[in-house]
Design a protein around this motif. Sequence first.
Motif, PDB file in Angstrom:
ATOM      1  N   PRO A 362       0.353  -0.859  -0.120  1.00  0.00           N
ATOM      2  CA  PRO A 362      -0.312   0.037  -0.219  1.00  0.00           C
ATOM      3  C   PRO A 362       0.651   0.994  -0.022  1.00  0.00           C
ATOM      4  N   TYR A 363       1.766   1.189   0.029  1.00  0.00           N
ATOM      5  CA  TYR A 363       2.906   2.290   0.484  1.00  0.00           C
ATOM      6  C   TYR A 363       3.994   2.892  -0.759  1.00  0.00           C
ATOM      7  N   THR A 364       4.475   3.952  -1.554  1.00  0.00           N
ATOM      8  CA  THR A 364       5.040   3.629  -1.921  1.00  0.00           C
ATOM      9  C   THR A 364       6.640   4.054  -1.534  1.00  0.00           C
ATOM     10  N   LEU A 365       7.422   3.163  -1.828  1.00  0.00           N
ATOM     11  CA  LEU A 365       9.050   2.426  -1.203  1.00  0.00           C
ATOM     12  C   LEU A 365       9.644   3.189  -1.929  1.00  0.00           C
ATOM     13  N   GLY A 366      10.964   3.658  -1.228  1.00  0.00           N
ATOM     14  CA  GLY A 366      11.908   4.694  -2.037  1.00  0.00           C
ATOM     15  C   GLY A 366      13.292   4.379  -1.475  1.00  0.00           C
ATOM     16  N   THR A 367      13.921   6.111  -1.970  1.00  0.00           N
ATOM     17  CA  THR A 367      15.301   6.338  -1.743  1.00  0.00           C
ATOM     18  C   THR A 367      15.088   7.779  -1.690  1.00  0.00           C
ATOM     19  N   SER A 368      16.858   8.564  -0.796  1.00  0.00           N
ATOM     20  CA  SER A 368      16.479  10.148  -1.525  1.00  0.00           C
ATOM     21  C   SER A 368      17.745   9.720  -2.276  1.00  0.00           C
ATOM     22  N   VAL A 369      17.669  10.672  -3.440  1.00  0.00           N
ATOM     23  CA  VAL A 369      18.762  11.113  -4.470  1.00  0.00           C
ATOM     24  C   VAL A 369      19.158  12.428  -4.251  1.00  0.00           C
ATOM     25  N   VAL A 370      19.826  13.159  -4.349  1.00  0.00           N
ATOM     26  CA  VAL A 370      20.273  14.686  -4.950  1.00  0.00           C
ATOM     27  C   VAL A 370      20.160  14.554  -6.367  1.00  0.00           C
ATOM     28  N   HIS A 371      19.136  15.480  -6.813  1.00  0.00           N
ATOM     29  CA  HIS A 371      18.654  16.456  -7.579  1.00  0.00           C
ATOM     30  C   HIS A 371      19.302  17.897  -8.044  1.00  0.00           C
ATOM     31  N   ARG A 378      19.592  19.258  -4.416  1.00  0.00           N
ATOM     32  CA  ARG A 378      18.760  18.890  -3.349  1.00  0.00           C
ATOM     33  C   ARG A 378      18.491  18.142  -3.433  1.00  0.00           C
ATOM     34  N   LEU A 379      18.369  17.100  -2.211  1.00  0.00           N
ATOM     35  CA  LEU A 379      18.083  16.043  -1.045  1.00  0.00           C
ATOM     36  C   LEU A 379      16.167  15.982  -2.115  1.00  0.00           C
ATOM     37  N   VAL A 380      16.187  14.645  -3.205  1.00  0.00           N
ATOM     38  CA  VAL A 380      14.884  14.635  -2.961  1.00  0.00           C
ATOM     39  C   VAL A 380      14.444  12.936  -3.202  1.00  0.00           C
ATOM     40  N   PHE A 381      13.505  12.460  -3.103  1.00  0.00           N
ATOM     41  CA  PHE A 381      12.787  11.347  -2.941  1.00  0.00           C
ATOM     42  C   PHE A 381      12.482  10.369  -4.120  1.00  0.00           C
ATOM     43  N   PRO A 386       6.143   1.310  -6.805  1.00  0.00           N
ATOM     44  CA  PRO A 386       4.905   2.458  -6.418  1.00  0.00           C
ATOM     45  C   PRO A 386       4.122   2.139  -5.740  1.00  0.00           C
ATOM     46  N   ARG A 387       2.987   3.000  -4.909  1.00  0.00           N
ATOM     47  CA  ARG A 387       2.172   2.715  -4.408  1.00  0.00           C
ATOM     48  C   ARG A 387       1.355   1.399  -4.811  1.00  0.00           C
ATOM     49  N   ASN A 388       0.418   0.259  -4.189  1.00  0.00           N
ATOM     50  CA  ASN A 388      -0.379  -0.216  -4.381  1.00  0.00           C
ATOM     51  C   ASN A 388       0.388  -1.149  -5.861  1.00  0.00           C
ATOM     52  N   THR A 389       1.063  -1.712  -6.369  1.00  0.00           N
ATOM     53  CA  THR A 389       2.388  -2.629  -7.198  1.00  0.00           C
ATOM     54  C   THR A 389       1.804  -4.309  -6.840  1.00  0.00           C
ATOM     55  N   THR A 390       1.696  -4.820  -7.493  1.00  0.00           N
ATOM     56  CA  THR A 390       0.935  -6.478  -7.386  1.00  0.00           C
ATOM     57  C   THR A 390       2.417  -6.809  -5.978  1.00  0.00           C
ATOM     58  N   ILE A 391       2.281  -7.368  -5.078  1.00  0.00           N
ATOM     59  CA  ILE A 391       3.314  -8.537  -4.195  1.00  0.00           C
ATOM     60  C   ILE A 391       3.040  -9.800  -4.718  1.00  0.00           C
ATOM     61  N   PRO A 392       4.269 -10.410  -4.313  1.00  0.00           N
ATOM     62  CA  PRO A 392       5.082 -10.064  -4.374  1.00  0.00           C
ATOM     63  C   PRO A 392       6.006  -8.998  -5.381  1.00  0.00           C
ATOM     64  N   THR A 393       6.742  -8.597  -4.982  1.00  0.00           N
ATOM     65  CA  THR A 393       7.757  -7.632  -6.048  1.00  0.00           C
ATOM     66  C   THR A 393       9.246  -7.263  -6.068  1.00  0.00           C
ATOM     67  N   GLU A 412      19.400   5.752   1.567  1.00  0.00           N
ATOM     68  CA  GLU A 412      18.325   5.502   2.788  1.00  0.00           C
ATOM     69  C   GLU A 412      16.981   4.826   2.169  1.00  0.00           C
ATOM     70  N   VAL A 413      15.991   4.103   3.119  1.00  0.00           N
ATOM     71  CA  VAL A 413      15.327   3.472   2.644  1.00  0.00           C
ATOM     72  C   VAL A 413      14.173   4.633   3.533  1.00  0.00           C
ATOM     73  N   TYR A 414      13.257   4.515   2.196  1.00  0.00           N
ATOM     74  CA  TYR A 414      11.930   5.723   2.730  1.00  0.00           C
ATOM     75  C   TYR A 414      10.692   4.989   2.553  1.00  0.00           C
ATOM     76  N   GLN A 415       9.143   5.290   3.170  1.00  0.00           N
ATOM     77  CA  GLN A 415       8.303   4.721   2.242  1.00  0.00           C
ATOM     78  C   GLN A 415       7.083   6.539   2.594  1.00  0.00           C
ATOM     79  N   GLY A 416       6.593   6.171   1.380  1.00  0.00           N
ATOM     80  CA  GLY A 416       5.226   7.384   1.359  1.00  0.00           C
ATOM     81  C   GLY A 416       5.433   8.114  -0.008  1.00  0.00           C
ATOM     82  N   ASP A 417       4.513   9.314  -0.059  1.00  0.00           N
ATOM     83  CA  ASP A 417       4.951   9.693  -1.464  1.00  0.00           C
ATOM     84  C   ASP A 417       4.752  11.504  -1.432  1.00  0.00           C
ATOM     85  N   SER A 418       5.700  11.543  -0.818  1.00  0.00           N
ATOM     86  CA  SER A 418       7.029  12.285  -0.372  1.00  0.00           C
ATOM     87  C   SER A 418       7.266  13.043  -1.676  1.00  0.00           C
TER      88      SER A 418
END
Length: 554
Positions: A362-371, A378-381, A386-393, A412-418
Amino acid sequence: MSRIVGIDLGTSTSEIACIVDGAPRLIPNTLGKLITPSVVHISDNGDILVGENAAEYLFTRPDCTFMEVKRLTGSGEVLRAHGKEYSPEEVQSMLLKYLVGCAETRLGEKIDRAVITVPAYFTDIQRRATAKAGELAGLHVERILNEPTAAALDYGMANLKECKNVLVYDLGGGTLDVTVLELFEGVIDVKASRGNNHLGGKDFDEIIMARLADTTGDERALMRLKKAAEDCKIALSSREEYGISLPFLLTAKDGKPVSVERTVTRAEFEEWVREKVESTREPMMTALSDSGLSPGDLNVILLVGGSTRIPCVQKVVQESLSAFPKSPVDPDLTVARGAAIQAGLLEGSIASAELVLTDVCPYTLGTSVVHEGLYDDRLVFDAIIPRNTTIPTEKSKIYHPHTDYQTQARIEVYQGDSADPQNNERLGDVMLTGIPPAKRGREPIEVVFAYDINGILQVKASVVSTGKQVSAEINTTGVKPKPVLDLSKWEKANGARRYRPAIRKAEKRIAGGADETGELDILVKQIKEALLLEKEEQAGGLRDQLLELLEAMP
Ligand SMILES: Nc1ncnc2c1ncn2[C@@H]1O[C@H](COP(=O)(O)OP(=O)(O)OP(=O)(O)O)[C@@H](O)[C@H]1O
Ligand SMILES: [Mg+2]
């Protein structure tokens, strides 16, 4: 192989079930009841009481009686009784042990395998903590199953011939889940889940309590008040008014006794909880739009959880979805029944050709990168799953070290859409060392996110040229969930007016195609987020950067 049981480990109540003669069957507890209050009491001599027997001690011994512990799952908080410390997982394991003990007595066999349900919106950390509670109870946790998905299994098994779009609205004691799925002749295809891990009947009780008396520092008075508030709330689901009477509830600072005598009407109660109940619209609409459906496409709305008996909750569901929600499933027992069905599929007592299940992350999972922008880096997510990807994935992305001759990189490992990593939930990190020194941008690094069927994430990183790899199960405790932000509501935030001119100007430039690097877009998003999070200072700083950037643009 031994039998597998299904357990609904709830905030307020818990249930256990298994498959008997091909159908799910609830197992009664030692008092002969199907529903066990999620309460644990540790007595002076160390005996552990669970359920109704423990609940009696909420009033007399609140210092060593625990309730609603699920709320603390994975929080790293400690519970204390008799000078000893307990983790929430330990207390949850006592509940599990009791339920499994009841099943062992009933079925006359040893049980050490279980499917345990969790809210769909539980995070990676909360899922691991739940599995840990199972382990502490001596169980092999065969599957962590999402609660609304369990309800869908229960409904799906009873309606094997049907083809329907289903929305599950599960509002229990402590959590809200909304899941949209497609049911097609026994194939249950979850499309999207959204929710709030900190919203449930408990909050309604607390709202009533706050209106009645201040019990700060008096645990016993607090428990009496909580009971009265919950009784009142439940009564108002079927009555128009309810009289609360709590004589000598506590002693005020001036030594005078305080009593509570008052009548609460349903209209009053609805006014008090309106904001919380209204807040459940967003998850419904987001889950629907994430699944590509509109309210008119829904054929069935399943109401799950005790709090869906509240008339104004039903009304909000009905208004949002323009359909009258029916309850073809038992709101209290359906999750445990579904857990038993999943157990049956695993142990083979239900033919797996009959029921097939897919679920989502249900969550978007990702990392932070320098943009790298024109104006500044600046650091961006950066989303990987992407959220709602069918699992396992399993998904991977290639990144490059940001500086010259960099030999290590922290993923870095983050969860969210920001867009701003800081506004997402940080789950942990993986450190990749031994990168051959090279000019920036030369040495590719592959990052792989694998999300398994239990909703547990594994992160791997490797240097492409040498094959050197590190991997980690993300493991951190004490993470507090971040609020869900709806950026479109930014203008309602405090002080938003002062930011409107800059944001409008930037949005015009973006729409006109002037934002080649994507930097304007990131800044605009970050300002809106800062406003919604009431981080005025941060918003101000970002606005200055935005204005400078706009100024510098041709
Ligand atoms: N008739 C009713 N009217 C209003 N609220 C009710 C009613 N019956 C039960 N509740 C509330 O429902 C909640 C318990 O529901 P349920 O047992 O489904 O939750 P849970 O499964 O323990 O929690 P969760 O799923 O959030 O972990 C409690 O807050 C209880 O007060
Ligand atoms: Mg529940």
